[in-house]
Write a protein that holds these residues in place. Structure first.
Motif: not given
Lengths: 354, 317
Positions: A107-111
């Motif tokens: 979740m947080t590692f995709l923009n």
């Protein structure tokens, strides 16, 4: 694909030291790591949080921000060439090209502001110079390969519209887009539901077999290691303390820390065997203990342990341990782990594959 | 998105009614009799004053005056200025082009300074660029505009004789040249705040996990910063920028005075001084409408920047 014993290493970390400058002094996050990954093998890097696993992984990609990080010593040899000596431009070519990485939380590692497809296409266009349309087609193909249903429509989905499992598949598609020789997976299933974890691990294993890439799998889960890896390196306080083929490590661990990790696993299926957590906490890495860094927590310690820092030495075929008493003392394993864990996880993977 | 715009345009109606009402009653609460001011404070017969009041409906009870004004307003009629005997709408439209140009010009200057400087300060955190940016923001924010204005006039008009210090020029290029110093004055003071906002939003964006993914893909530092981080930093930046643009319509009055420009701000201030009720009311309502429209534009921009706003989605599924 089984490990090719004796093959020239794909990656070799040679006494790597990465420290972080803080107000309280230098944190020795990675403090002399020796590690080897051969082509086509999956190497597990195991350890508690704060042992330096993630910093080790990131330093291979040169993703550790410097400062505050600094390279204090050692080399990172990729096909024998030291990555630390590469110019920034050459390193950028390598990143996402011949060496790729997937991360813990998809979740947080995709923009959040770009579609899943765009983010993968970006990597393809960067490394393969394809135009927009060709990159789009390539992404849809990749999405199919990593098992994303309705691949063509999913191209235009934003990360918040995808489930955790699909997001991690998108990350995997991104990492594999340029057919890397080395994949670094930093706790790739920790943020996922248990059933999804098994699916993602099965996918990784399948893709590794299909491409023959080398994989460095960072995890704190020995069950994952048992199922996935050819070899394991156990990390403690910024160093590798034991390294062995996975069967050997589970059958015949030769470092008290490895033994401690195994004894700490709760075993529901073994009635009457209580998990035994390792006493104490990992050391403050601004001032690590003298001698063996594990000695304050080690039930087998003797006087020599607090004075003499043990080097990693051979204790069997392809088996190395950094303990003064490896092969000299009997370390007590409360359970024989290997069989049970492997069959348990294997069942889960088979089920999810159906 | 169309729904959002439609809803917001509808809610504009009650807001405008509220603004119109508040300004109507507030101006009547302030001391000062418009009729007396109109005759210039000279001794006048009660009869003349009564005539003046009758001519402008000031003799009627306030609720009746209110009804008349709202009735006109609905038809788009802003009334006649007490002082200038001209249609208020004409007065506003006369002043508007200069104000709009000054606002647009200052706004552009402020963004051209603030965004690159803010980004650079965030990327080179704690390096000299960052300190220069902080110093600039501190000076820009703490020196009053009239002081900055005088300083700029001293340097660029008086010493160097490069730029005109007064007036709005003769249109076209001449006007642009005349507006440069006033716009620079406003632009610098606005840029001070926007630089800080841009810097902190960029610092925040650059620590996000997906920045690491972007780097791990092999993207250049430039792509990582401009494509992945900056777009994520835009929301706070356009929020502040939107407010500033609205503020420029009236907030420019000090600068207008200093540089001898007659804009919307000056119109409003002069009208307040002489209790020119229709002009005060008309200008305020007009400015409020522009404010609301700018806010709407900012909301639309949020939607364009962030799909989670546009698609109304939340994480998970």
């Amino acid at each position: 694909m089984t490990a090719l014993l004796g093959a020239a290493p794909l990656l070799r970390l040679d006494g790597l030291k990465i420290h972080f400058r803080t107000r309280g002094g230098d944190v020795r996050a990675v403090d002399g790591v020796d590690l080897e990954i051969r082509p086509g093998e999956i190497v597990g890097l195991v350890g508690e949080s704060g042992s330096g696993k993630s910093v080790t992984a990131r330093s291979i990609m040169r993703l550790v921000p410097m400062p505050p990080g600094k390279h204090v010593g050692g080399r990172i040899l990729f096909h024998g060439h030291d990555l630390l000596g590469l110019a920034d431009k050459a390193m950028q070519e390598l990143r996402g090209g011949r060496i790729a990485m997937i991360f813990q939380d998809p979740m947080t590692f995709l923009n959040p502001l770009y579609t899943a497809g765009e983010q993968v296409a970006e990597a393809i266009r960067r490394h393969q110079g394809l135009d927009r349309a060709a990159a789009r087609a390539a992404v849809v193909d990749l999405f199919r390969t990593v098992g994303i249903p309705n691949a063509a429509q999913r191209y235009d989905a934003y990360p918040h519209q995808l489930s955790g499992g699909l997001r991690q598949r998108v990350m995997i598609a991104m990492a594999l887009s340029s057919r890397p020789e080395l994949l670094i997976a930093d706790e790739p299933t920790t943020a996922l539901d248990v059933t999804i974890q098994a699916q993602i691990l099965a996918l990784l294993k399948e893709l590794q077999a299909a491409t023959g890439m080398g994989v460095l799998l960072i995890t704190h889960d020995l069950g994952v290691v048992a199922e996935m890896c050819d070899r394991v390196a156990v990390m403690y306080a910024g160093r590798i303390v034991e390294q062995a083929p996975v069967d050997v490590l589970f059958r015949d661990p030769q470092h008290p820390y490895t033994v401690g990790l195994m004894n700490a696993i709760p075993r529901a299926e073994l009635a009457g065997v209580a998990p035994m957590p390792i006493e104490g906490a990992p050391p403050d890495m601004t001032h690590p203990p003298a001698g063996c860094r594990f000695h304050p927590r080690c039930p087998y310690r003797e006087a020599v342990c607090s004075e003499d820092d043990p080097a990693l030495r051979s204790v069997g075929e392809d088996h190395r341990s950094a303990c003064h008493f490896a092969r000299r003392k009997q370390f007590v394993l409360t359970t024989a782990l290997a069989e049970i864990d492997r069959s348990g996880l294997a069942t889960a993977i088979e089920e999810s594959a159906r | 998105m169309a729904r959002l715009i439609a809803t917001r345009l509808l809610t504009m109606v009650p807001m405008m009614v509220l603004v119109a009402s508040v300004v109507f009653f507030l101006i009547r609460l302030t001391p000062g009799d418009p009729a007396r001011i109109m005759v210039g404070g000279q001794r006048t017969s009660a009869e003349t004053l009564a005539n003046i009041r009758a001519a402008y409906n000031l003799d009627k009870p306030i609720p009746v005056q209110y009804g008349l004004w709202v009735g006109d307003l609905v038809r788009g009629d802003l009334g006649i200025s007490f002082r200038q005997r001209t249609d208020v709408r004409t007065l506003i439209l006369e002043r508007l082009p200069l104000t709009a140009k000054l606002a647009a010009y200052s706004f552009a200057i402020s963004l051209l300074i603030a965004i690159p400087l803010g980004i650079l300060a965030a990327v080179k955190r704690n390096e000299w660029v960052d300190f220069v940016a902080s110093l600039f923001a501190l000076l820009g924010a703490s020196s009053p505009v009239f002081f900055t204005a005088i300083l700029l006039i001293l340097v660029f008009s008086y010493r160097l004789d490069w730029l005109p210090a007064l007036g709005a020029g003769e249109g076209g290029v001449d006007e642009l040249v005349h507006l440069l110093l006033p716009s620079l004055t406003l632009g610098v003071s606005l840029a001070a705040v926007t630089t800080r906002i841009t810097r902190s939003a960029m610092v925040e964006a650059l620590t996000q996990d997906f920045i690491e993914t972007a780097r791990a893909k092999g993207l250049s530092a430039r792509s990582v910063v401009l494509k992945h981080a900056f777009r994520n930093a835009l929301v706070p930046v356009i929020t502040v920028a939107g407010l500033q643009f609205g503020f420029l319509l009236v907030g420019a009055v000090l600068v207008e005075h200093t540089f001898g420009l007659g804009g919307l701000g000056s119109l409003l201030i002069e009208a307040v001084q002489v209790r020119d009720y229709p002009v005060v009311q008309g200008a305020t309502v007009f400015i409020a409408a522009v404010f609301i429209l700018i806010n709407l534009a900012v909301d639309v921009l949020y939607g364009i920047i962030d799909p989670r706003v546009r698609l109304g989605g939340r994480a998970g599924a």
